[in-house]
Design an enzyme around this catalytic site. Structure first.
Site, PDB file in Angstrom:
ATOM      1  N   SER A  14       3.246  -2.884   3.168  1.00  0.00           N
ATOM      2  CA  SER A  14       2.542  -2.972   4.447  1.00  0.00           C
ATOM      3  C   SER A  14       1.037  -3.027   4.242  1.00  0.00           C
ATOM      4  O   SER A  14       0.519  -2.576   3.227  1.00  0.00           O
ATOM      5  CB  SER A  14       2.888  -1.748   5.309  1.00  0.00           C
ATOM      6  OG  SER A  14       2.127  -1.742   6.499  1.00  0.00           O
ATOM      7  N   HIS A  15       0.354  -3.527   5.260  1.00  0.00           N
ATOM      8  CA  HIS A  15      -1.104  -3.529   5.268  1.00  0.00           C
ATOM      9  C   HIS A  15      -1.663  -2.141   5.533  1.00  0.00           C
ATOM     10  O   HIS A  15      -2.833  -1.886   5.288  1.00  0.00           O
ATOM     11  CB  HIS A  15      -1.620  -4.479   6.347  1.00  0.00           C
ATOM     12  CG  HIS A  15      -1.431  -5.904   5.999  1.00  0.00           C
ATOM     13  ND1 HIS A  15      -0.210  -6.540   6.032  1.00  0.00           N
ATOM     14  CD2 HIS A  15      -2.321  -6.837   5.585  1.00  0.00           C
ATOM     15  CE1 HIS A  15      -0.349  -7.785   5.663  1.00  0.00           C
ATOM     16  NE2 HIS A  15      -1.618  -8.002   5.383  1.00  0.00           N
ATOM     17  N   SER A  16      -0.830  -1.260   6.037  1.00  0.00           N
ATOM     18  CA  SER A  16      -1.265   0.078   6.420  1.00  0.00           C
ATOM     19  C   SER A  16      -0.527   1.126   5.597  1.00  0.00           C
ATOM     20  O   SER A  16       0.710   1.152   5.578  1.00  0.00           O
ATOM     21  CB  SER A  16      -0.969   0.306   7.906  1.00  0.00           C
ATOM     22  OG  SER A  16      -1.035   1.670   8.247  1.00  0.00           O
ATOM     23  N   SER A  75       0.015 -11.703   4.505  1.00  0.00           N
ATOM     24  CA  SER A  75      -0.595 -11.524   3.187  1.00  0.00           C
ATOM     25  C   SER A  75       0.141 -10.483   2.353  1.00  0.00           C
ATOM     26  O   SER A  75      -0.010 -10.466   1.126  1.00  0.00           O
ATOM     27  CB  SER A  75      -2.090 -11.196   3.291  1.00  0.00           C
ATOM     28  OG  SER A  75      -2.286  -9.945   3.893  1.00  0.00           O
TER      29      SER A  75
END
Length: 133
Positions: A14-16, A75
């Site tokens: 994840s991006h987070s 991404s």
């Protein structure tokens, strides 16, 4: 499951960092025995994806039967693909096109039963078609 090998592992990309850790915690509570490892956030703790975190998570999740990587957004896919290209021949990790939470739960439930890598991947992918109501 292949004799002598552990369960298929799950990596949530994840991006987070908080999202990856929260989703992994949720999946562990629902699915029990599967190894679910978060790989979220940039190296500085901000939003982003980290190839180093992804690679470390693959190593942590790999018990010898393969690893399923489930990304959240675009991404994360690119970062995971880059890591898998770098590890070509060194891992049986595979990137799966599945919904982040539902796919992770389905994959972990399948992995927890001792299903092999193709069955765990199929479970994650099938979650895409599960209606919520």
């Amino acid at each position: 499951m292949t004799e002598g090998l552990g369960l298929v592992g799950i990596v949530l990309v994840s991006h987070s960092e908080a999202l990856a850790e929260g989703a992994a915690d949720l999946v562990r509570q629902i699915a029990g025995g599967a190894t679910v490892v978060p790989a979220g956030g940039a190296p500085d703790g901000g939003l982003g994806t980290s190839p180093d975190k992804i690679e470390a998570a693959i190593e942590d999740a790999d018990a010898g039967s393969g690893v399923v990587l489930i990304p959240d957004l675009g991404s994360a896919v690119l970062s995971a693909r880059s890591v898998l290209a770098d590890l070509a021949g060194e891992t049986t990790a595979q990137l799966v096109d599945a919904p982040f939470v539902e796919g992770a739960v389905a994959a972990a439930v399948a992995a927890g039963t001792g299903a092999d890598l193709p069955a765990v991947i199929a479970a994650a992918e099938e979650a895409r078609d599960a209606a919520k109501f």
